[in-house]
Write an enzyme that holds these catalytic residues in place. Sequence first.
Site, PDB file in Angstrom:
ATOM      1  N   ARG A  46       0.734  -1.102   0.026  1.00 40.36           N
ATOM      2  CA  ARG A  46      -0.098  -0.209   0.133  1.00 40.36           C
ATOM      3  C   ARG A  46       0.933   1.025   0.068  1.00 40.36           C
ATOM      4  NH1 ARG A  46      -5.062   1.825  -1.147  1.00 40.36           N
ATOM      5  NH2 ARG A  46      -5.998   2.876   0.454  1.00 40.36           N
ATOM      6  N   THR A 106      -9.230   0.615  -9.539  1.00 37.14           N
ATOM      7  CA  THR A 106      -8.617  -0.327  -9.211  1.00 37.14           C
ATOM      8  C   THR A 106      -8.602  -1.562 -10.104  1.00 37.14           C
ATOM      9  OG1 THR A 106      -9.268   0.616  -7.058  1.00 37.14           O
ATOM     10  CG2 THR A 106      -8.409  -1.494  -6.963  1.00 37.14           C
ATOM     11  N   ASN A 122      -6.214   4.238  -7.127  1.00 34.48           N
ATOM     12  CA  ASN A 122      -7.337   5.082  -6.653  1.00 34.48           C
ATOM     13  C   ASN A 122      -8.234   5.406  -7.833  1.00 34.48           C
ATOM     14  OD1 ASN A 122      -9.074   5.472  -4.653  1.00 34.48           O
ATOM     15  ND2 ASN A 122      -8.294   7.707  -4.197  1.00 34.48           N
ATOM     16  N   GLU A 143      -4.058   8.134  -3.896  1.00 33.23           N
ATOM     17  CA  GLU A 143      -4.445   7.135  -2.870  1.00 33.23           C
ATOM     18  C   GLU A 143      -4.446   8.275  -1.450  1.00 33.23           C
ATOM     19  OE1 GLU A 143      -6.154   3.961  -3.401  1.00 33.23           O
ATOM     20  OE2 GLU A 143      -4.018   3.971  -4.678  1.00 33.23           O
ATOM     21  N   ASP A 192      -7.583   8.419   0.152  1.00 33.90           N
ATOM     22  CA  ASP A 192      -8.547   7.406   0.866  1.00 33.90           C
ATOM     23  C   ASP A 192      -8.199   7.594   2.321  1.00 33.90           C
ATOM     24  OD1 ASP A 192      -9.515   6.003  -1.069  1.00 33.90           O
ATOM     25  OD2 ASP A 192      -8.065   4.263  -1.144  1.00 33.90           O
ATOM     26  N   SER A 234      -7.710   1.400   3.090  1.00 33.22           N
ATOM     27  CA  SER A 234      -8.003   0.719   1.908  1.00 33.22           C
ATOM     28  C   SER A 234      -9.668  -0.117   1.963  1.00 33.22           C
ATOM     29  CB  SER A 234      -7.099  -0.157   1.332  1.00 33.22           C
ATOM     30  OG  SER A 234      -7.683  -0.780  -0.041  1.00 33.22           O
ATOM     31  N   SER A 235     -10.208  -0.343   0.998  1.00 32.41           N
ATOM     32  CA  SER A 235     -11.362  -1.469   1.060  1.00 32.41           C
ATOM     33  C   SER A 235     -10.895  -2.568   0.147  1.00 32.41           C
ATOM     34  CB  SER A 235     -12.606  -0.892   0.167  1.00 32.41           C
ATOM     35  OG  SER A 235     -12.864   0.503   1.208  1.00 32.41           O
ATOM     36  N   GLY A 249     -13.536  -1.493  -7.465  1.00 37.73           N
ATOM     37  CA  GLY A 249     -14.835  -0.799  -7.038  1.00 37.73           C
ATOM     38  C   GLY A 249     -14.976   0.167  -5.811  1.00 37.73           C
TER      39      GLY A 249
HETATM   40  N1  GLY Z   1      -8.504   2.953  -3.466  1.00 41.70           N
HETATM   41  C1  GLY Z   1      -9.318   2.227  -3.010  1.00 41.70           C
HETATM   42  C2  GLY Z   1      -8.934   1.421  -2.083  1.00 41.70           C
HETATM   43  O1  GLY Z   1      -7.996   1.096  -1.727  1.00 41.70           O
HETATM   44  O2  GLY Z   1     -10.044   0.758  -1.341  1.00 41.70           O
END
Ligand code: GLY
Length: 562
Positions: free
Chosen positions: A96, A370, A390, A409, A412, A441-442, A461
């Site tokens: 990340r 993503t 992102n 990013e 986020d 992050s997701s 997404g």
């Molecule tokens: N940038 C999307 C995520 O990391 O969730």
Amino acid sequence: MFNSRKILSSFVCGLVFFSGVVFAEPTNQAAIATAHPLATQAGIDILKRGGNAFDAAAAVTASLAVVEPYSSGLGGGAFWLIHRASDNKQIMIDGREKAPLRSTTNMYLDKSGDVIKGLSLNGAMAAGIPGVPAGIDHLVKHYGRLSLKDVLAPAIKQAKEGFAVTERYQTLMRYRLDVVKQYPETAQIFLKKYQMPAIDDVIIQKDLAQTLTAIANYGSRGFYQGPIAKQLVASVRHHGGIWELDDLEQYQLVEREPIIINYNGIRVTSASPPSSGGIVLGQALNILEHFKLEQHDSVTRKHIVIEAMRRAYRDRAAYLGDPDFIDIPVERLLDKDYAEGLALTINAKHATPSSELSIITTVEQTGNDTTHFSIIDAEGNRVSATLSINLPFGSGFVAKGTGVLLNNEMDDFSVKPLTANAYGLVGDHANAIAPGKRPLSSMTPTFLETEDQIGILGTPGGSRIISMVLLGVLDFEQGNSPKSWVSLPRYHHQYLPDEVQYELGGLTRAEQSRLKAKGHLLKEKNRQYGNMQAIMIWKKRNLVYAASDPRGEGLAEVFYLP
Ligand code: GLY
């Protein structure tokens, strides 16, 4: 109280259980599912040259950086969830992005404390320090068996020879065209005379080929030190950014234990913080374990799933962030009793207003970005990886002379606590900006394991990643194949805004009216969303399935290796 898995078989040849973990014994089948046919081909080439799944993952990562510049890249970050068959090691490689060392908590706020529009989204200030180059190097050197030169050869060739513009490229470029036009370096590469390129126009990336060659020759040092690092920093600084050479030199990957939960007999292994994916997914599944979903009609089933999502996403905002900076109560969040308590608050007849759970404000969400890929090789090594810059085309900023499109990013992070980001996600101090910190992050790369089956899945997404993977897990539980997981109509609830979002056509009219009658506010998105790439291995039948989301342009292949 607990469901049983329909297609669970009692005994399976070829699988051995040890400490609750499935060993997939070697077959001669391999599979790759990615969001772009050229990336899938790069991975296949590497496996056919004798590489393993980790070499192929590095090759696919590099290829996606070339042919899917709107989704991921050397200027971005990723989580690679890996399973090594020889010793059953399962680990998440955390690549990340990190906040630059000169970051401050309020760097995107004006003197009045208001968010400066666009600063965390567009241009050099929006970019965190990338982790993807370090990840490529790490995968090959620690887990692969080929050389970096071999593994990066397909991506370098694709960057030199170019790839064809597609409808998806145009759709995602349309979303960021105004920003891309502001940066001549970016416009020269990704536009034609500052205009949208036509379908089949070829995008050639000579500078990116050189940057990839530097990584092939010198490993991650070729990116984080030396001439390319200097060019990156000079260009970022020239455009108002705050990167320093130390930021690049000090960038560190982290190998983290993944989140593992047991859901109705399925071992679910997923991304750990700084992704919220595994915890939110695990919490939602733990809640759902208290309902016999298959005994409900389809609307009640969806209602219960929505209520589980609502509760799991609430805790995301309050507790999750970078584990190197904050203490996250992981055990409590994934505690089965805690989930039971939350399950008891779900009323099968009525929606629970999010305001009854706690109070946070939010705004509209946007974006579809993503990328994800899934791989299994003939030895049973697996990779589930989700990668990002992102928003589409990231920050829109390419560092001069490098071909590297930088991420945005930093958005986020919780740029201003209790204010929503581009996905409408709110965060609190747990996800506040700090030097060297990773934004929450997701991304949810995931493995599913039962006695006789293995699933590998994930998707892009934004905030909807986790709910898409959740629906995929429930479909796996129902005994369906990856083709079904990737095609399912999608719906989503993220606690705030307090609405059920669903993709175009995601709910039938009858479902809409019955969910409204239960008290849900519904919001149809103007398009379909997600781009899931999935694989399933059915050991008992010696079958391997792979599927690429019909919403995208990807390619899933199952093939034999000697
Ligand atoms: N940038 C999307 C995520 O990391 O969730």
